[in-house]
Enzyme design. Structure first.
Site, short mmCIF file in Angstrom:
data_model
loop_
_atom_site.label_atom_id
_atom_site.label_comp_id
_atom_site.label_asym_id
_atom_site.label_seq_id
_atom_site.Cartn_x
_atom_site.Cartn_y
_atom_site.Cartn_z
N THR A 63 11.50 -59.75 -37.23
CA THR A 63 12.09 -61.10 -37.20
C THR A 63 12.97 -61.32 -38.42
OG1 THR A 63 10.30 -62.00 -35.90
CG2 THR A 63 11.48 -63.56 -37.26
N ASP A 82 4.35 -58.43 -36.88
CA ASP A 82 3.27 -58.23 -35.90
C ASP A 82 2.37 -57.02 -36.19
OD1 ASP A 82 3.95 -60.51 -34.60
OD2 ASP A 82 5.09 -59.53 -33.01
#
Ligand code: SIN
Length: 342
Positions: free
Chosen positions: A26, A107
């Site tokens: 991200t 993640d």
């Protein structure tokens, strides 16, 4: 005005040279508009673009950028772990590199960080960072996280601390840190133990150090041999079907995300005991999110041939189990020693 050339002792030391290895995530994500923080594509912004929006980096370090990958970290692979760890070891062996920063998706960051913590062979700082908001977002958190990560990597106090994670002004040990929020910018914590320190406005403050062995003090060497290890979970009504299928598929190890103190539903426990009796390494972890799994606590590990993960969560326990099996660790006694050590 003094126009004399400064003597060597007076000349400012050159800034540390820090390699910034980008892998996607991200922090390198982009959405169609600045208010979109959930529907974006991860790993599309280049390392050069990430660095270009943080001019203050040039006051902290000389940056050597590399684009190692451009992925959403949910797709992290053991092959990329091998590439990344080998590249870091090569860079850190060079005299002209003082530390490494890795930009990564949030993640699976805790898995990559722990893998590197156990396989990097250098005392030089290695710092991972990430972001919860894409680079295109209003109040993107990536630029400050990147500046803070480079600030930590360039700091003498970060040497010998193992692999670190700089996120939202905190400095965490790779061993302890976990992602604890799906959306908050304060998404990483070290449950129970707490962060190692903090970084803010160029100041780095370590308040404790890492005790368990890491990096050069482990027996683990990164290679291309990744034993097949899977994670199964214990929950109401669970069957033994998944464990039996994995054993038939030839799995070398199983980590069970147990309830509470690593307790396991009777159906699953029978299947895991059968697996262990066939030579599959079985490690009991907990799905709770903090605390320890006590050996011979919620299951008779000695009798069943199981191993306790201690304070490692199931995902980190899988990393250690793969490395221990690849290093030739066999049998519950040797594997328990690895879990008690690292
Ligand atoms: C990823 O892990 O690559 C996407 C999610 C994130 O970085 O927050």
């Amino acid at each position: 005005m003094n126009t004399q050339t400064p003597s060597l002792s007076e000349a400012a030391a050159p800034l540390p040279r820090i390699a910034v290895l980008a892998t996607g995530g991200t922090i390198a994500g982009a959405a169609a508009d600045a208010t979109n923080t959930a529907g974006y594509q991860a790993g599309v912004v280049s390392v050069e673009q990430l660095l270009s929006v943080v001019p203050a980096l040039s006051t902290v370090a000389r940056i050597a950028p590399e684009q190692v990958a451009s992925i959403d970290s949910k797709d992290m692979s053991t092959a990329l772990w091998t590439t990344l760890a080998q590249r870091i070891n090569t860079l850190l062996a060079a005299d002209d590199i003082d530390g490494v920063v890795i930009t990564h998706g949030t993640d699976t960051l805790e898995e990559t960080a722990y893998l590197l913590h156990l396989t990097v062979k250098s005392d030089k700082p290695v710092v991972l960072t990430a972001a919860m908001r894409p680079a295109s977002a209003l109040s993107a958190d990536g630029p400050l996280n990147l500046l803070n990560a480079v600030t930590v990597a360039a700091h003498a106090a970060a040497r010998g601390q193992g692999v670190l994670v700089a996120f939202n002004n905190k400095i965490h040990s790779a061993r302890d840190v976990v992602k604890t929020s799906t959306y908050a910018v304060d998404a990483f914590h070290s449950p129970e133990i707490g962060a190692l320190g903090w970084v803010q406005d160029g100041r780095v403050d370590f308040q404790r150090s890492v005790v368990r062995p890491h990096t050069r003090a482990t027996e683990f060497v990164i290679g291309a041999n990744w034993p097949h290890v899977e994670i199964v979970s214990s929950y109401a009504g669970v069957s033994r079907i998944a464990v039996d299928a994995l054993v038939t598929a030839g799995v070398r190890g199983l980590v069970v995300a147990g309830t509470g103190n690593g307790s396991i539903h009777a159906s699953l426990a029978h299947a895991l005991a059968d697996a262990a009796s066939q030579g599959v390494a079985v490690v009991r972890a907990s799905r709770v999110g903090s605390g320890h799994v006590m050996r011979n606590g919620a299951a008779a590990d000695d009798a069943l041939g199981f191993v306790s993960a201690g304070s490692l969560n199931p995902y980190k326990a899988r990393v250690l189990l793969m490395l221990a099996l690849a290093a030739g660790g066999a049998g519950p006694v040797a594997l328990q020693k690895a879990f008690d050590t690292y």
